[in-house]
Design a protein around this motif. Structure first.
Motif, PDB file in Angstrom:
ATOM      1  N   GLY A  15       0.823  -1.190   0.000  1.00  9.06           N
ATOM      2  CA  GLY A  15       0.000   0.000   0.000  1.00  9.06           C
ATOM      3  C   GLY A  15       0.867   1.254   0.000  1.00  9.06           C
ATOM      4  N   LYS A  44      -9.824  -1.134  -2.916  1.00  4.33           N
ATOM      5  CA  LYS A  44      -9.515  -0.636  -1.566  1.00  4.33           C
ATOM      6  C   LYS A  44     -10.391   0.579  -1.349  1.00  4.33           C
ATOM      7  N   CYS A  46     -11.907   3.612   0.398  1.00  4.35           N
ATOM      8  CA  CYS A  46     -11.346   4.524   1.392  1.00  4.35           C
ATOM      9  C   CYS A  46     -11.760   5.924   0.980  1.00  4.35           C
ATOM     10  N   ARG A  98      -8.619   4.860  -4.067  1.00  2.00           N
ATOM     11  CA  ARG A  98      -7.471   4.137  -3.530  1.00  2.00           C
ATOM     12  C   ARG A  98      -7.045   2.959  -4.414  1.00  2.00           C
ATOM     13  N   ARG A  99      -7.962   2.361  -5.112  1.00  2.00           N
ATOM     14  CA  ARG A  99      -7.589   1.293  -6.037  1.00  2.00           C
ATOM     15  C   ARG A  99      -6.532   1.798  -7.011  1.00  2.00           C
ATOM     16  N   ASP A 102      -3.012   3.385  -4.981  1.00  2.00           N
ATOM     17  CA  ASP A 102      -2.085   2.367  -4.495  1.00  2.00           C
ATOM     18  C   ASP A 102      -1.349   1.700  -5.656  1.00  2.00           C
ATOM     19  N   ARG A 236     -18.081  -2.154   3.133  1.00  2.00           N
ATOM     20  CA  ARG A 236     -16.712  -2.575   3.384  1.00  2.00           C
ATOM     21  C   ARG A 236     -16.265  -1.932   4.686  1.00  2.00           C
TER      22      ARG A 236
END
Length: 341
Positions: A15, A44, A46, A98-99, A102, A236
């Motif tokens: 990450g 991810k 966020c 975030r996908r 990261d 999530r």
């Protein structure tokens, strides 16, 4: 058949903290391997907010790094269900997915020549000669001088240090259809548990809506979102460690969320992920203990425990409601916090 690898530094987790730390170590000439079981890009969810202090630090640590983001200046603050105030921040907050973020940071590390293994940690063993032997899910054995835990909110490295499975505040989120307008919405309320908050962050494709408090549950999350008119979606959740209560080790270092370095009040994690990644690199390259190099961050975290108790108290929310009568004052405080520690 066991495959043997030897390196100076093994970083668990690819990450933001792990990729930045690996990039800095590689640029410093320190042999390192980043290991992660996920296939990137991986989902991810966020809020993904890069505050000005965070994206400026990232630009400093990874010069020229490219990543997609939605720049947002408009902020709307609700207190106890009433519109508190609305203002434009002095410097945009970069809302990322975030996908993508990261993956782009890991790609930057790889393009610089960094080494990566798609695998996961399974065992950790400290040997008499001072090396650390890590067993992986794919049957590899990796020996290293330093093990850096950047493996997030379910950190095996942290579990090795503490001998227990820690928990923290449960943050729950889901994607939602983009609402009109390009603003960050935050609500604080006495009706929520201590430390409770609701937020809406607009990234490039979706709104990310989230809720968390000291005793979050799926039922409470759905109730809060339903009250705000959001349909059920794929929930999530992740625990955010809010404690640095673990033995400090000169050669096993925790950074980012694995080390409990999310802001205690705002749960902002990316700035401290980058900061602790840099500090881990400095500790390794100078031979100084991480506890010494990162001392100011540990102290900041202790201060934030008190700040959080005060900030989410009923008297503090009353004061904040009064402050909202003067949006320029709230804006000044907000701008300072977004750009400074």
């Amino acid at each position: 058949m066991t495959t043997q690898f030897d390196t100076t530094v093994l970083i668990a987790g690819a990450g933001p903290a792990g990729s930045v730390c690996g990039y800095l170590l590689h640029r410093a000439g320190v042999p390192c391997i980043v290991i992660d079981f996920a296939t990137f890009p991986r989902d991810k969810i966020c809020g993904g907010g890069l505050t000005p202090k965070a994206w400026r630090l990232l630009d400093e640590l990874m010069p020229g790094v490219q990543y997609d983001y939605n720049p947002v200046t408009r902020v709307r603050l609700d207190i106890d269900g009433h519109r508190g105030c609305e203002f434009d921040a002095a410097v945009p907050i970069r809302i990322t997915q975030r996908r993508r973020l990261d993956h782009q940071l890991l790609t930057c590390y790889l393009q610089a020549g960094g080494s990566f293994l798609k695998d996961g940690l399974q065992t950790v063993e400290e040997r008499a000669d001072g090396t650390i032997a890590v067993g992986t899910k794919q049957g590899r054995t990796i020996t290293c001088r330093y093990l850096v835990g950047a493996d997030g909110s379910n950190s095996l490295v942290r579990r090795y240090l503490t001998g227990r499975r820690d928990t923290g505040i449960l943050a729950m989120e889901q994607y939602a259809e983009r609402k009109p307008g390009n603003s960050i919405d935050v609500e604080l309320s006495n009706k929520y548990e201590v430390g409770g908050y609701f937020f809406r962050f607009p990234n490039q494709e979706h709104d990310v809506v989230g809720y968390g408090d000291v005793r979050t549950t799926r039922e409470k999350f759905r109730r809060v979102l339903s009250d705000k008119g959001y349909a059920d979606g794929k929930i999530r959740g992740a625990y955010i460690y809010l404690s640095n209560d673990y033995p400090l080790h000169d050669h096993i270092i925790l950074i980012g969320d694995a080390g409990g370095f999310a802001n205690r009040t705002t749960c902002e994690g990316l700035y401290d992920a980058f900061t602790t990644a840099r500090n881990a690199m400095l500790a390794i390259t100078t031979g100084r203990p991480f506890s010494e190099v990162n001392r100011h961050i540990f102290r900041k975290m202790k201060r934030e425990v008190l700040v959080t108790k005060v900030f989410f108290s009923r008297p503090a929310l009353f004061v904040l409601r009064q402050m909202c009568r003067c949006p320029r004052l709230v804006k000044a405080c907000f701008d300072y916090k977004m750009q400074n520690e």
